[in-house]
Scaffold this active site. Structure first.
Site, mmCIF file in Angstrom:
data_model
loop_
_atom_site.group_PDB
_atom_site.id
_atom_site.type_symbol
_atom_site.label_atom_id
_atom_site.label_comp_id
_atom_site.label_asym_id
_atom_site.label_seq_id
_atom_site.Cartn_x
_atom_site.Cartn_y
_atom_site.Cartn_z
ATOM 1 N N LYS A 31 -17.762 26.643 -5.450
ATOM 2 C CA LYS A 31 -17.041 26.612 -6.723
ATOM 3 C C LYS A 31 -17.160 25.245 -7.390
ATOM 4 O O LYS A 31 -17.331 25.143 -8.609
ATOM 5 C CB LYS A 31 -15.570 26.971 -6.492
ATOM 6 N N SER A 70 -8.150 34.498 -5.814
ATOM 7 C CA SER A 70 -8.321 33.093 -6.198
ATOM 8 C C SER A 70 -8.183 32.858 -7.702
ATOM 9 O O SER A 70 -8.120 31.710 -8.134
ATOM 10 C CB SER A 70 -9.678 32.573 -5.715
#
Length: 812
Positions: free
Chosen positions: A747, A704
């Site tokens: 996140k 990611s």
């Protein structure tokens, strides 16, 4: 080689021949030949003046005996060092021996012979002169060294007295031996006679034989007698204890038989009969399933036939107690009032809408279908988000008992299934023990920290849980100790985990996973005001009239003193404030404390966490990424720099293989699309590039961060800093496509905590924003991209002058 059969003294034998030979005056006149046949003796030492019966088996020894009888009847009796040897060499025999005379011989039907010999004098073997057909050696006759003094006489008397006492204690020694000891007037012969009757090793007897000094010989014999006396005294003590225990047991048996007779006369049964009747009654009243009842009756029949003193009696009784204590048919009544359950859940926990909705759905179906099986739920989320406490809240809302079992560090399969009763100290597994403590067959059973299970040589507990958590199997769960199927279908199992990766796929497939994400700052403020602060006030004995905590102080604690997805540290800091306030109030310094943001540095110390985003991205080559961790989400700073070299790409920060490959993919994409990205730099082969992710002690991995590493490199090559309020996440491909990643909610919440206002996400992650709280979505700007080049205007600012960009790059 010979075997010893019997040793006796001259004073204990009435043979005329023996008396003739052993008379002291005549013994002294017997002349020992200079060369004499050697007869090895296995398991005895023959002393001078002692008579011994020996058996002869081998052809070699029989030949020696025949020659001795045909001659002067003298031979040397030498002890073997190792009695197990069958073929004896000269080195296997002791150097000192006893010259003896053969008194009698008797031939046996099996070609062996028995002979009666009497020791005459100590001798020393000087030299072997013949090996076959038997040993023959030159010998020297030895004389005793006798000191006629008081010490020698005292030693002799002491040895005689002790040996007489020993005869009284040792059943193997005849009483007539006392008379023989009293009548011996020679200290030398006394020592030899005592040594010949002691139950000591051949080596110890040989030491006595080799002692020519009579005083030393008596000292050695006295030491041997003392040692033997200690052994005999200990044996007598043990025998006395055993006899006492036996008498006690017989007495108890006699009294029990009398008590039994009295009880029969009074029409009462004995204790065992009463116990068996009580157990029979309990089995009938317990409403056991047929299989369990059959096993209980079988065990009761065994118990009735066992003596109560038997170890197996206790095992059977404990097993029966367990069967009767289990809630086979005992259930609590579920509270099916959905509104009341919703109220309880809201009282105990804020948010957790997925969990609450799932419990209310279960209650609704349970209301319509009474025989519904219990669900198997798995709560997954960072520490401190209320996974364990929500289980207790669910039990309270449903009106069920609550059982919690921690699986952290469990490595033994028997912890789940129990031990078989064949083992000493066997116990049922934690599942059965939990149900017994709960007292109902439908509790809320929480299996905490299922991701922390271990496995070793004792088995794999996660494999044992497969049956427990399988709706198709656990209606007949088999515990090794119980050995009878128990129905777990009514139990509501709830498991908790921080991450699902360590959980085996087969176990994960059996559970319905509900994620409990981290909280936003606003949610934490609400939780603190509604739940945490009132709880801490109560625990510290404070009231609202004594202390208040302002909202700005709560927000400051959340932003400056904690960095977590849950509220555990927030609660800890509030408790710290309460303790400080309680101290001031209890000491009389203050009557009222008002906690504001400005007061926190006095109460909690200096600020622990700062927002580093603006500072870290103030120069080219630094980009802010978003990462998922076990504790929720976090921001990730990725730094890039260049130096003279050969075009190598260096990666540091304890990166995993997937992350390294993402960095290489980002570099390859940039070099292939230099013109499209507006990069004028071309001398890639003359420079080395270094990508570093700080917090190097923490392992990092995953794809990611691919787009973040690409933006850090593009920022370095263009010479333009990345905007400080922008963070990003996504996987990069060689064609520049941005692929979706996981953990979007965590996140986003991490970015919000760090002060980020713009987040760049993969286009295919747009659907995941449904899970993000509305207040977070309102305060933040989300940009969805499919390609890397779509990120550039957002990352560097769309209206930035071209000249400024070139100027910054030229400095690089």
């Amino acid at each position: 080689m010979t075997d010893n059969e019997k040793t006796s003294s001259e004073s204990n034998d009435s043979s005329g021949l023996e008396t003739t030979v052993t008379d002291e005056n005549k013994t002294g006149k017997l002349k020992i030949p200079k060369e004499i046949p050697i007869l090895p003796v296995k398991d005895t030492v023959v002393f001078p003046s002692m008579v011994a019966a020996l058996s002869v088996y081998t052809e070699r020894d029989l030949k020696l005996l025949n020659n001795v009888l045909a001659g002067n009847r003298f031979l040397a009796l030498v002890a073997q060092k190792d009695k197990e040897l069958k073929v004896v060499k000269q080195s296997d025999l002791y150097e000192y021996a006893t010259a003896a005379v053969v008194l009698q011989m008797l031939r046996m039907p099996d070609n062996s012979a028995k002979m009666l010999v009497q020791g005459v004098r100590r001798i020393k073997i000087d030299e072997y002169v013949q090996k076959d057909p038997y040993f023959k050696a030159k010998v020297t006759a030895l004389e005793d060294t006798l000191e006629s003094d008081i010490e020698t006489e005292a030693l002799a008397r002491n040895a005689a007295d002790q040996f007489i006492r020993m005869i009284s204690m040792a059943p193997s020694l005849p009483e007539e031996l006392k008379i023989a000891i009293v009548n011996v007037d020679s200290p030398s012969r006394l020592a030899d006679m005592i040594a010949s009757h002691l139950n000591v090793s051949i080596a110890e007897k040989q030491q006595v034989l080799e002692s020519l000094n009579v005083k030393q010989r008596l000292q050695k014999v006295t030491a041997l007698i003392t040692s033997e006396m200690e052994v005999l005294e200990m044996a007598t003590k043990i025998q006395s204890q055993v006899k006492s225990e036996m008498e006690k047991g017989q007495r108890e048996y006699y009294l029990r038989q009398q008590l039994k007779a009295i009880q029969e006369e009074l029409g009462e049964g004995d204790e065992r009969t009463i116990e068996v009747k009580e157990l029979t009654k309990k089995i009938e009243e317990a409403k056991l399933p047929p299989e369990a009842k059959k096993e209980a009756e079988r065990e009761l029949n065994r118990l009735a036939k066992m003596p109560t003193a038997s170890a197996e009696y206790t095992v059977s009784r404990t097993y029966l107690d367990l069967i009767l204590a289990l809630p086979w048919s005992i259930s609590t009544t579920d509270s099916l009032d959905i509104q009341a359950a919703k109220k309880i859940l809201d009282e105990d926990h804020y948010d957790l809408e997925k969990v609450k909705e799932r419990i209310l759905e279960y209650l609704a179906v349970r209301k319509l279908k009474h025989d519904m099986k219990g669900p198997i739920l798995c709560f997954v989320g960072p520490p401190g988000t209320g996974k364990t406490s929500v289980g207790m809240s669910i039990a309270r809302a449903m009106g069920r008992k609550f059982v919690r079992m921690s699986l952290g560090g469990v490595r033994d399969e028997a912890e789940i299934r129990g031990h078989r009763r064949t083992y000493i100290g066997a116990l049922p597994g934690s599942i059965i023990q939990g149900l017994r403590k709960a007292g109902s067959n439908n509790p809320v059973f929480m299996l905490d920290e299922i991701d922390k299970l271990g496995a070793d040589f004792r088995g794999d507990p996660s494999a044992a849980l497969l049956e427990v958590l399988d709706p198709e199997q656990h209606h007949a769960f088999s515990d090794h100790y119980l050995d009878v199927p128990f129905d777990l279908s009514k139990v509501m199992f709830i498991t908790t985990a921080n991450i699902l990766d360590p959980v085996p796929p087969a176990l994960k497939d059996r559970m319905e996973v509900l994620e409990l994400p981290g909280y936003t700052a606003e949610e934490k403020v609400f939780i603190a005001k509604q739940f945490t602060i009132p709880k801490q006030f109560k625990e510290h004995g404070l009231t609202k009239e004594q202390i208040t905590i302002e909202d700005d102080a709560i927000r400051a604690i959340i932003s400056d003193y904690t960095r977590e997805a849950g509220i555990r540290n927030l609660e800890r800091e509030i408790a710290h404030i309460c303790r400080k306030a309680a101290k001031d109030i209890a000491s009389g310094e203050k009557k009222y404390v008002n906690v504001t943001a400005d007061l926190l540095h006095k109460l909690l110390g200096p600020i622990k966490f700062f927002s580093e985003v603006a500072e870290r991205t103030a120069e080219a080559g630094v980009a802010t990424g978003l990462a998922w961790t076990q504790a929720g989400g976090d921001i990730l700073f990725i730094e890039a720099t260049s130096m003279s070299g050969t075009g190598k790409l260096m990666l540091t920060g304890q990166l995993g293989d997937v992350m390294k490959e993402s960095a290489q993919a980002a570099m390859s994409y940039i070099r292939a699309k230099v013109k499209k990205l507006g990069i004028t730099f071309k001398d890639f082969n003359k420079y080395d590039f270094h990508i570093h992710i700080p917090a190097g002690a923490i392992p990092k991995d995953g794809p990611s961060a691919g787009v973040t590493m690409a933006m850090a490199l593009i920022s370095l090559l263009k010479g333009i800093p990345v905007l400080s309020h922008v963070a990003m996440t996504g996987e990069i491909t060689l064609r520049g496509r941005v692929l979706p990643v996981g953990g979007i909610k965590e996140k986003v919440l991490a970015a919000k905590r760090a002060g980020i206002t713009t987040i760049i996400l993969p286009k295919r992650n747009e659907k995941d924003l449904v899970e993000v709280p509305e207040n977070a979505k309102k305060e933040m700007n989300f940009i969805f991209v499919e390609r890397v080049d779509e990120m550039l205007p957002v990352v560097f600012g769309a209206k930035e002058p071209e000249k400024k960009r070139k100027k910054i790059f030229s400095k690089t």
